[in-house]
Design an enzyme around this catalytic site. Structure first.
Site, PDB file in Angstrom:
ATOM      1  N   HIS A 212     -31.065  -8.917  23.725  1.00  0.00           N
ATOM      2  CA  HIS A 212     -29.802  -9.833  24.040  1.00  0.00           C
ATOM      3  C   HIS A 212     -30.122 -11.108  24.023  1.00  0.00           C
ATOM      4  O   HIS A 212     -31.393 -11.991  24.463  1.00  0.00           O
ATOM      5  CB  HIS A 212     -30.076  -9.637  25.741  1.00  0.00           C
ATOM      6  CG  HIS A 212     -28.257  -9.656  26.620  1.00  0.00           C
ATOM      7  ND1 HIS A 212     -27.491  -9.045  26.373  1.00  0.00           N
ATOM      8  CD2 HIS A 212     -28.800 -11.261  27.552  1.00  0.00           C
ATOM      9  CE1 HIS A 212     -26.367 -10.569  26.675  1.00  0.00           C
ATOM     10  NE2 HIS A 212     -27.124 -11.287  27.765  1.00  0.00           N
TER      11      HIS A 212
ATOM     12  N   GLU B 187       0.793  -1.152   0.234  1.00  0.00           N
ATOM     13  CA  GLU B 187       0.188   0.147   0.163  1.00  0.00           C
ATOM     14  C   GLU B 187       1.351   1.180  -0.003  1.00  0.00           C
ATOM     15  O   GLU B 187       1.751   1.149   0.851  1.00  0.00           O
ATOM     16  CB  GLU B 187      -1.515  -0.039   1.054  1.00  0.00           C
ATOM     17  CG  GLU B 187      -1.490   1.199   1.712  1.00  0.00           C
ATOM     18  CD  GLU B 187      -2.176   1.974   0.056  1.00  0.00           C
ATOM     19  OE1 GLU B 187      -3.085   1.213  -0.146  1.00  0.00           O
ATOM     20  OE2 GLU B 187      -2.132   3.128   0.192  1.00  0.00           O
TER      21      GLU B 187
ATOM     22  N   ALA C  45      -4.395  -3.221  -7.767  1.00  0.00           N
ATOM     23  CA  ALA C  45      -6.229  -3.035  -6.862  1.00  0.00           C
ATOM     24  C   ALA C  45      -5.704  -1.570  -6.794  1.00  0.00           C
ATOM     25  O   ALA C  45      -6.005  -1.411  -5.625  1.00  0.00           O
ATOM     26  CB  ALA C  45      -6.598  -3.763  -6.580  1.00  0.00           C
TER      27      ALA C  45
HETATM   28  P1  NAD Z   1      -9.694   2.069  -3.429  1.00  0.00           P
HETATM   29  O1  NAD Z   1      -9.479   2.954  -3.552  1.00  0.00           O
HETATM   30  O2  NAD Z   1     -10.440   1.737  -2.243  1.00  0.00           O
HETATM   31  O3  NAD Z   1      -8.191   1.415  -2.969  1.00  0.00           O
HETATM   32  C1  NAD Z   1      -6.834   1.449  -3.312  1.00  0.00           C
HETATM   33  C2  NAD Z   1      -5.895   1.836  -2.739  1.00  0.00           C
HETATM   34  O4  NAD Z   1      -4.561   1.915  -3.451  1.00  0.00           O
HETATM   35  C3  NAD Z   1      -5.456   2.775  -1.409  1.00  0.00           C
HETATM   36  O5  NAD Z   1      -5.730   2.347  -0.578  1.00  0.00           O
HETATM   37  C4  NAD Z   1      -4.540   4.169  -2.735  1.00  0.00           C
HETATM   38  O6  NAD Z   1      -3.579   4.644  -1.571  1.00  0.00           O
HETATM   39  C5  NAD Z   1      -3.430   2.719  -3.482  1.00  0.00           C
HETATM   40  N1  NAD Z   1      -2.571   2.648  -4.383  1.00  0.00           N
HETATM   41  C6  NAD Z   1      -3.265   3.628  -4.893  1.00  0.00           C
HETATM   42  N2  NAD Z   1      -1.533   3.400  -5.999  1.00  0.00           N
HETATM   43  C7  NAD Z   1      -1.063   2.989  -5.558  1.00  0.00           C
HETATM   44  C8  NAD Z   1       0.406   2.040  -5.992  1.00  0.00           C
HETATM   45  N3  NAD Z   1       0.762   2.606  -6.787  1.00  0.00           N
HETATM   46  N4  NAD Z   1       0.555   1.380  -5.370  1.00  0.00           N
HETATM   47  C9  NAD Z   1       0.325   0.679  -4.374  1.00  0.00           C
HETATM   48  N5  NAD Z   1      -1.020   1.352  -3.587  1.00  0.00           N
HETATM   49  C10 NAD Z   1      -1.544   1.731  -4.194  1.00  0.00           C
HETATM   50  O7  NAD Z   1      -9.841   1.011  -4.413  1.00  0.00           O
HETATM   51  P2  NAD Z   1      -9.987  -0.239  -5.124  1.00  0.00           P
HETATM   52  O8  NAD Z   1      -9.451  -1.200  -3.929  1.00  0.00           O
HETATM   53  O9  NAD Z   1      -9.753  -0.914  -6.734  1.00  0.00           O
HETATM   54  O10 NAD Z   1     -11.711  -0.187  -5.283  1.00  0.00           O
HETATM   55  C11 NAD Z   1     -12.208   0.590  -6.018  1.00  0.00           C
HETATM   56  C12 NAD Z   1     -13.075   0.558  -5.529  1.00  0.00           C
HETATM   57  O11 NAD Z   1     -14.859  -0.032  -6.161  1.00  0.00           O
HETATM   58  C13 NAD Z   1     -13.534   1.102  -3.767  1.00  0.00           C
HETATM   59  O12 NAD Z   1     -13.050   2.321  -4.008  1.00  0.00           O
HETATM   60  C14 NAD Z   1     -14.993   0.864  -3.706  1.00  0.00           C
HETATM   61  O13 NAD Z   1     -15.678   2.067  -4.305  1.00  0.00           O
HETATM   62  C15 NAD Z   1     -15.309   0.219  -4.400  1.00  0.00           C
HETATM   63  N6  NAD Z   1     -15.440  -1.183  -4.201  1.00  0.00           N
HETATM   64  C16 NAD Z   1     -16.705  -0.835  -3.411  1.00  0.00           C
HETATM   65  C17 NAD Z   1     -16.454  -2.529  -2.349  1.00  0.00           C
HETATM   66  C18 NAD Z   1     -17.313  -2.754  -0.912  1.00  0.00           C
HETATM   67  O14 NAD Z   1     -18.572  -1.431  -1.328  1.00  0.00           O
HETATM   68  N7  NAD Z   1     -17.373  -3.572   0.079  1.00  0.00           N
HETATM   69  C19 NAD Z   1     -15.449  -3.613  -3.030  1.00  0.00           C
HETATM   70  C20 NAD Z   1     -14.988  -3.228  -3.736  1.00  0.00           C
HETATM   71  C21 NAD Z   1     -14.716  -2.119  -4.343  1.00  0.00           C
END
Ligand code: NAD
Ligand code: FAD
Length: 470
Positions: free
Chosen positions: A443, A202, A267
Site C-alpha cells: 500500500h 470505426e 489501420a
Molecule cells: P485491429 O484489428 O486491432 O483493429 C482494426 C480496426 O479497424 C477494427 O476495430 C475494425 O473493426 C476496424 N475496421 C476494419 N475495416 C474498417 C473500415 N473499412 N473502416 C473503419 N474501420 C475498419 O488492427 P490494427 O489496429 O491494424 O492492428 C493490427 C494488429 O497488430 C492488432 O490486432 C494486434 O494484434 C497488433 N498490434 C498490437 C499492439 C499491442 O499489442 N499494443 C499494438 C498495435 C498492433
C-alpha cells in the site's frame, strides 16, 4: 554458384518469434541459420511496431502527465516539439536493440543471412542474395503486413499505414484514422499529443471491438475529450486527393459527409505473410485467412516444418510469437512431447489509460454461455489512483463459480500493461480469487486494485461496500 549452407534448422523471419526460436535452438546445440529480409533482426515489432510506437507513446504520456499536473497546481507551458530530435531518439532506440540482436546471433553462432528466402523444395530455401540453405527442420516466422483496402489505394503519400506513420515525417494539422483498433488508438494518441486534430472512424459500433465494454469505457471517455471526433458505426466510403490533403466521404451518422484531412492513417488490421515464398510448392497448408495451419506443437502439414507468430494465427502479438518460438526450438532440440499449453496470453493496448486483459474475458464468457463470477473494483476507491489524479480505472477478476479458480483478469487504467502480469501468473499457477485476496499487496499501489477485486468475491474488501440485508 556458391556452395549451399547445410544446417539442422533454418528460421525464416527474424522477428520476436524467429529470433527467440533461433537463439534457444542454438543454445540447445542445434546448428541454426536465421534468414531475414532486413539487414538486422527484430522484425515488425522492433523496426516498425512495438518499440518505435511505444517510444512515441512514452512521449505522449510525458505530455499528458505535464498537462494533468495542473490539477495539483503545477502549470507547464505547451511543449515545443523538436521533430528531428524525437525521430533521432526513436531510431537510436531501435538501432541499438537491433545491433544487440545481431551481436547475439554472432555470439550464439547463429548464421544470420540478410535477404528474402523462398522454399524451392521441402528441404531447401533459396535466398535472393544467392545463398542456398539446405535444412533438416524449418520454422516459418514471416509475420504479417498491414491490410490494404482498395478504396485507400490512391497512390498518395498523404495516405499512411502504421509504418509510414511511425516515420514521423511531419505532424499533420488534421489526421483521419481509419480503424479504432490497437494501432488506430495508439497512434491516434501519439499524434494528438504531438498536436494533430485526430478523427477516428470505426466500422463497428465500438472502439476496440471484442474487448469488454467496461474496460473500454474509461479510455473512450478520455479520448472523447482528446480526439477531435470519434465516429462509430461509420465507413470511409471513398478518399480522393484534394488540394489541401485528402477528401474523405463518410458513410454513417456523422455531421458532415465530406471532410478534408492533411493525412489519413489506415489501420484496419494485419494479414499474415504467407504468399510468394513457395509454401504452395512444398505443400504447407494455409487457411482461408492466409494463416499457416499448425497443430498444438506448431507443426505445419509438412511435419518437419513449423510455423509461429503472426503468420500462424491470432493473437498477433510479439510475446505470443516469442513463446511459440521457444516451444518449437525445444521440440526440434529433442523435447518432442512439448505442446502449446498457455492458459493466458496477455494483451495490452498502450493508450492512456491503458487497457489489459488475459485469460477469459466477459465477452467470451457470454458468447460461449460460460457461467462466471466477476469481482470488480473501480479505481475511484483506490488511494494510489487518487494520489496520481487518475481515478478512472477498473480492475476485474473472472472466476469459476464452483471452484473460485481465476479464469480471466481485465484492467483499465495507467500502468495496466505492467499490472496484468499478476493476472497471468495467477491463472498459470491455478490460483483462486481467495489465494489472491490472501496475498498481501503493498500500500498504496495500483496492485491493490487487483487484490480488492478478488476480495469483493469473498466479502473481504475494505473499500467496496456490501449493503447488509435487513
Ligand atoms: P485491429 O484489428 O486491432 O483493429 C482494426 C480496426 O479497424 C477494427 O476495430 C475494425 O473493426 C476496424 N475496421 C476494419 N475495416 C474498417 C473500415 N473499412 N473502416 C473503419 N474501420 C475498419 O488492427 P490494427 O489496429 O491494424 O492492428 C493490427 C494488429 O497488430 C492488432 O490486432 C494486434 O494484434 C497488433 N498490434 C498490437 C499492439 C499491442 O499489442 N499494443 C499494438 C498495435 C498492433
Ligand atoms: P514479425 O515481427 O512480423 O517478423 C517477421 C520478419 O520476417 C520480418 O522481419 C519480415 O521482413 C521477415 N520476412 C517475411 N517474409 C520473409 C521472407 N520470405 N524471407 C525473409 N524474411 C522474411 N505486439 C505486441 O505484443 N505489443 C505491442 O506493443 C505491439 N505494438 C505494435 C505496434 C505496431 C505499429 C504494429 C504494426 C504491431 C505491433 N505489435 C505489437 C504486433 C507485433 O509487432 C507482432 O505481433 C510481432 O512482430 C509478430 O512477430 P513475428 O515474429 O511473428 O513476425
Amino acid at each position: 554458384m556458391r556452395e549451399p549452407i547445410t544446417t539442422d534448422l533454418v528460421v525464416l523471419g527474424g522477428g520476436p518469434g524467429g529470433y527467440a526460436a533461433a537463439f534457444l535452438a542454438a543454445d540447445r546445440g542445434v546448428k541454426t541459420a536465421l534468414i531475414d529480409a532486413a539487414p538486422k533482426p527484430g522484425g515488425t515489432c522492433l523496426h516498425v511496431g512495438c518499440i518505435p510506437s511505444k517510444a512515441l507513446l512514452h512521449v505522449a504520456n510525458v505530455i499528458h502527465s505535464a498537462h494533468d499536473a495542473a490539477q495539483f497546481g503545477i502549470q507547464y507551458a505547451a511543449p515545443t516539439i523538436d521533430l528531428p530530435a524525437l525521430r533521432a531518439k526513436q531510431l537510436k532506440i531501435v538501432d541499438t536493440m537491433a545491433s544487440h540482436l545481431l551481436e547475439l546471433c554472432k555470439r550464439r553462432e547463429v548464421k544470420h543471412i540478410a535477404g528474402r528466402g523462398t522454399f524451392t523444395d521441402a528441404n531447401t530455401i533459396q535466398v535472393d542474395n544467392g545463398t542456398q540453405v539446405k535444412f533438416q527442420h524449418a520454422i516459418i516466422a514471416t509475420g504479417s503486413s498491414p491490410t490494404k483496402l482498395p478504396a485507400f489505394d490512391i497512390g498518395s503519400d498523404h495516405v499512411w499505414d502504421s509504418t509510414a506513420a511511425l516515420k514521423l515525417d511531419s505532424i499533420p494539422a488534421t489526421l483521419l484514422v481509419v480503424g479504432g483498433g490497437y494501432i488506430g488508438l495508439e497512434l491516434g494518441t501519439v499524434y494528438t499529443a504531438l498536436g494533430s486534430k485526430v478523427t477516428v472512424v470505426e466500422l463497428t459500433p465500438a472502439l476496440l471491438p471484442g474487448v469488454d465494454p467496461d474496460l473500454v469505457q474509461p479510455l473512450q471517455a478520455r479520448l472523447k475529450n482528446e480526439f477531435a471526433n470519434i465516429f462509430l458505426s461509420t465507413k470511409v466510403a471513398k478518399i480522393t486527393a484534394a488540394k489541401s490533403g485528402i477528401q474523405a466521404t463518410l458513410d454513417g451518422d456523422v455531421p458532415e459527409k465530406q471532410m478534408t484531412f492533411e493525412k489519413v492513417l489506415v489501420a484496419v488490421g494485419r494479414r499474415p505473410n504467407s504468399t510468394n515464398f513457395g509454401l504452395d510448392k512444398i505443400g504447407v497448408a494455409v487457411d482461408d485467412k492466409g494463416f499457416i495451419q499448425v497443430n498444438e506443437q506448431r507443426r505445419t502439414s509438412v511435419p518437419h516444418i513449423f510455423a509461429i507468430g503472426d503468420v500462424a494465427g491470432e493473437p498477433m502479438l510479439a510475446h505470443k510469437a516469442a513463446h511459440e518460438g521457444k516451444l518449437t526450438a525445444q521440440i526440434i532440440a529433442g523435447e518432442s512431447s512439448l505442446v502449446w499449453d498457455a492458459r493466458a496470453v496477455p494483451a495490452v493496448v498502450f493508450t492512456d489509460p491503458e487497457i489489459a486483459w488475459c485469460g477469459l474475458t466477459e465477452t467470451e464468457a457470454k458468447k460461449h454461455a460460460r457461467e462466471v463470477k466477476v469481482g470488480k473494483f473501480r479505481w475511484g476507491a483506490s488511494g494510489r489512483a487518487a494520489t496520481l489524479g487518475r481515478s478512472d480505472g477498473l480492475s476485474k477478476i473472472l472466476v469459476d463459480p464452483k471452484t473460485d479458480m481465476i479464469l480471466g483478469v481485465g484492467l483499465a487504467g495507467p500502468g495496466a500493461g505492467e499490472l496484468i502480469s499478476e493476472g497471468v501468473v495467477a491463472i498459470e499457477m491455478g490460483a483462486t480469487a481467495k489465494d489472491l485476496a490472501l496475498c498481501i499487496h503493498p500500500h498504496p499501489t495500483l496492485t491493490e486494485t487487483i487484490s480488492e477485486a478478488a476480495e469483493t468475491l469473498h466479502g473481504l474488501a475494505s473499500h467496496f461496500l456490501v449493503m447488509k440485508k435487513n
